[in-house]
Scaffold this motif. Structure first.
Motif, PDB file in Angstrom:
ATOM      1  N   HIS A   1     116.470  73.445  14.098  1.00  0.00           N
ATOM      2  CA  HIS A   1     116.553  74.173  14.071  1.00  0.00           C
ATOM      3  C   HIS A   1     117.011  75.769  12.702  1.00  0.00           C
ATOM      4  N   LEU A   2     118.454  75.072  12.557  1.00  0.00           N
ATOM      5  CA  LEU A   2     119.024  76.250  11.251  1.00  0.00           C
ATOM      6  C   LEU A   2     117.758  75.627   9.809  1.00  0.00           C
ATOM      7  N   LEU A   3     117.806  74.158   9.954  1.00  0.00           N
ATOM      8  CA  LEU A   3     116.730  74.212   8.718  1.00  0.00           C
ATOM      9  C   LEU A   3     115.999  74.463   7.749  1.00  0.00           C
ATOM     10  N   ILE A   4     114.970  75.375   9.914  1.00  0.00           N
ATOM     11  CA  ILE A   4     113.710  75.735  10.281  1.00  0.00           C
ATOM     12  C   ILE A   4     113.832  77.667   8.961  1.00  0.00           C
ATOM     13  N   LYS A   5     114.791  78.011   9.015  1.00  0.00           N
ATOM     14  CA  LYS A   5     114.905  78.971   8.162  1.00  0.00           C
ATOM     15  C   LYS A   5     115.710  79.071   7.275  1.00  0.00           C
ATOM     16  N   LEU A   6     116.496  78.004   6.757  1.00  0.00           N
ATOM     17  CA  LEU A   6     116.943  78.000   5.358  1.00  0.00           C
ATOM     18  C   LEU A   6     115.162  77.582   4.966  1.00  0.00           C
ATOM     19  N   ASN A   7     114.805  76.640   5.167  1.00  0.00           N
ATOM     20  CA  ASN A   7     113.713  76.348   4.630  1.00  0.00           C
ATOM     21  C   ASN A   7     112.031  77.622   3.805  1.00  0.00           C
ATOM     22  N   LYS A   8     112.083  78.426   5.807  1.00  0.00           N
ATOM     23  CA  LYS A   8     111.903  79.740   5.278  1.00  0.00           C
ATOM     24  C   LYS A   8     112.686  80.750   3.876  1.00  0.00           C
ATOM     25  N   CYS A   9     113.568  80.999   3.720  1.00  0.00           N
ATOM     26  CA  CYS A   9     114.487  81.587   2.969  1.00  0.00           C
ATOM     27  C   CYS A   9     114.086  80.800   1.434  1.00  0.00           C
ATOM     28  N   ARG A  10     114.385  79.284   1.361  1.00  0.00           N
ATOM     29  CA  ARG A  10     113.694  78.962   0.137  1.00  0.00           C
ATOM     30  C   ARG A  10     112.788  78.969  -0.027  1.00  0.00           C
ATOM     31  N   ARG A  11     111.305  78.739   0.629  1.00  0.00           N
ATOM     32  CA  ARG A  11     110.240  79.135   0.023  1.00  0.00           C
ATOM     33  C   ARG A  11     110.025  80.491  -0.599  1.00  0.00           C
ATOM     34  N   GLU A  12     110.881  81.108   0.716  1.00  0.00           N
ATOM     35  CA  GLU A  12     110.583  83.248   0.193  1.00  0.00           C
ATOM     36  C   GLU A  12     111.295  83.635  -1.079  1.00  0.00           C
TER      37      GLU A  12
ATOM     38  N   LEU B   1     111.468  82.018  -3.771  1.00  0.00           N
ATOM     39  CA  LEU B   1     110.699  81.110  -4.736  1.00  0.00           C
ATOM     40  C   LEU B   1     112.454  79.590  -5.351  1.00  0.00           C
ATOM     41  N   PHE B   2     112.896  78.740  -4.161  1.00  0.00           N
ATOM     42  CA  PHE B   2     113.847  78.384  -4.497  1.00  0.00           C
ATOM     43  C   PHE B   2     114.766  78.738  -5.660  1.00  0.00           C
ATOM     44  N   ASN B   3     115.174  79.867  -5.489  1.00  0.00           N
ATOM     45  CA  ASN B   3     116.077  79.934  -6.776  1.00  0.00           C
ATOM     46  C   ASN B   3     117.891  79.346  -5.728  1.00  0.00           C
ATOM     47  N   PRO B   4     118.122  78.659  -7.167  1.00  0.00           N
ATOM     48  CA  PRO B   4     119.414  78.140  -6.080  1.00  0.00           C
ATOM     49  C   PRO B   4     120.325  79.414  -6.086  1.00  0.00           C
ATOM     50  N   THR B   5     120.173  80.065  -6.335  1.00  0.00           N
ATOM     51  CA  THR B   5     121.616  81.644  -6.305  1.00  0.00           C
ATOM     52  C   THR B   5     121.490  82.298  -4.528  1.00  0.00           C
ATOM     53  N   LYS B   6     119.600  81.627  -4.145  1.00  0.00           N
ATOM     54  CA  LYS B   6     119.393  82.835  -3.019  1.00  0.00           C
ATOM     55  C   LYS B   6     119.498  82.007  -1.803  1.00  0.00           C
ATOM     56  N   CYS B   7     120.054  81.811  -0.887  1.00  0.00           N
ATOM     57  CA  CYS B   7     120.015  81.830   1.064  1.00  0.00           C
ATOM     58  C   CYS B   7     121.550  80.952   0.550  1.00  0.00           C
TER      59      CYS B   7
ATOM     60  N   HIS C   1     123.958  82.128   2.200  1.00  0.00           N
ATOM     61  CA  HIS C   1     124.067  81.764   3.655  1.00  0.00           C
ATOM     62  C   HIS C   1     123.569  80.925   5.234  1.00  0.00           C
ATOM     63  N   GLU C   2     122.499  80.844   4.669  1.00  0.00           N
ATOM     64  CA  GLU C   2     121.346  79.940   5.505  1.00  0.00           C
ATOM     65  C   GLU C   2     121.872  78.798   5.252  1.00  0.00           C
ATOM     66  N   ARG C   3     121.983  78.334   3.892  1.00  0.00           N
ATOM     67  CA  ARG C   3     122.452  76.456   3.224  1.00  0.00           C
ATOM     68  C   ARG C   3     124.019  76.727   4.187  1.00  0.00           C
ATOM     69  N   HIS C   4     124.871  77.458   3.862  1.00  0.00           N
ATOM     70  CA  HIS C   4     126.335  77.128   4.472  1.00  0.00           C
ATOM     71  C   HIS C   4     125.886  76.377   6.152  1.00  0.00           C
ATOM     72  N   THR C   5     125.272  77.690   6.563  1.00  0.00           N
ATOM     73  CA  THR C   5     125.122  77.537   8.272  1.00  0.00           C
ATOM     74  C   THR C   5     124.218  76.391   8.569  1.00  0.00           C
ATOM     75  N   TYR C   6     124.211  75.896   7.903  1.00  0.00           N
ATOM     76  CA  TYR C   6     122.917  74.639   7.673  1.00  0.00           C
ATOM     77  C   TYR C   6     123.930  73.139   7.666  1.00  0.00           C
ATOM     78  N   GLU C   7     124.581  73.524   6.452  1.00  0.00           N
ATOM     79  CA  GLU C   7     125.999  72.504   6.243  1.00  0.00           C
ATOM     80  C   GLU C   7     127.133  72.491   7.533  1.00  0.00           C
ATOM     81  N   GLU C   8     127.146  73.744   7.804  1.00  0.00           N
ATOM     82  CA  GLU C   8     128.632  73.736   8.511  1.00  0.00           C
ATOM     83  C   GLU C   8     127.782  73.100   9.730  1.00  0.00           C
ATOM     84  N   CYS C   9     126.536  72.734  10.484  1.00  0.00           N
ATOM     85  CA  CYS C   9     126.114  72.830  11.545  1.00  0.00           C
ATOM     86  C   CYS C   9     126.367  71.412  11.398  1.00  0.00           C
ATOM     87  N   GLY C  10     126.395  70.521  10.459  1.00  0.00           N
ATOM     88  CA  GLY C  10     126.119  69.174  10.239  1.00  0.00           C
ATOM     89  C   GLY C  10     127.382  69.158  10.433  1.00  0.00           C
ATOM     90  N   TYR C  11     128.501  69.420   9.780  1.00  0.00           N
ATOM     91  CA  TYR C  11     130.076  68.722   9.946  1.00  0.00           C
ATOM     92  C   TYR C  11     130.676  69.127  11.157  1.00  0.00           C
TER      93      TYR C  11
END
Length: 90
Positions: free
Chosen positions: A38-49, A51-57, A59-69
């Protein structure tokens, strides 16, 4: 040296009940449809919006990785409990 204090983020809690249709609609690969999908949906949406800028998203990436932990910690705890039950029954 000590680590920083980490506060529990309830948004990063793994969910067993996933909205399968939402995962399909977001084209999440089957391998990633786990308790954090469910968190990957938000992360991928942010990434697309962004334009896959590595300095963006961040919070979403950290939340997704934290969930995995957290999901990993749950699996470890389940294994410990299973081992205790097996040791008690033998």
């Amino acid at each position: 040296m000590g680590g920083g204090h980490h506060h529990h983020n309830p948004e990063a809690d793994p969910k067993r009940d996933q909205d399968i249709q939402a995962l399909k609609d977001a084209k999440i690969p089957i391998a990633f449809r786990d308790t954090c999908g469910h968190l990957l949906i938000k992360l991928n949406k942010c990434r697309r919006e962004a334009l896959f800028n590595p300095t963006k998203c961040d919070h979403e990436r950290h939340t997704y990785e934290e969930c995995g932990y957290y999901a990993y910690l749950q699996r470890v705890e389940a294994k410990v409990q299973q081992d205790k039950l097996e040791a008690a029954s033998s």
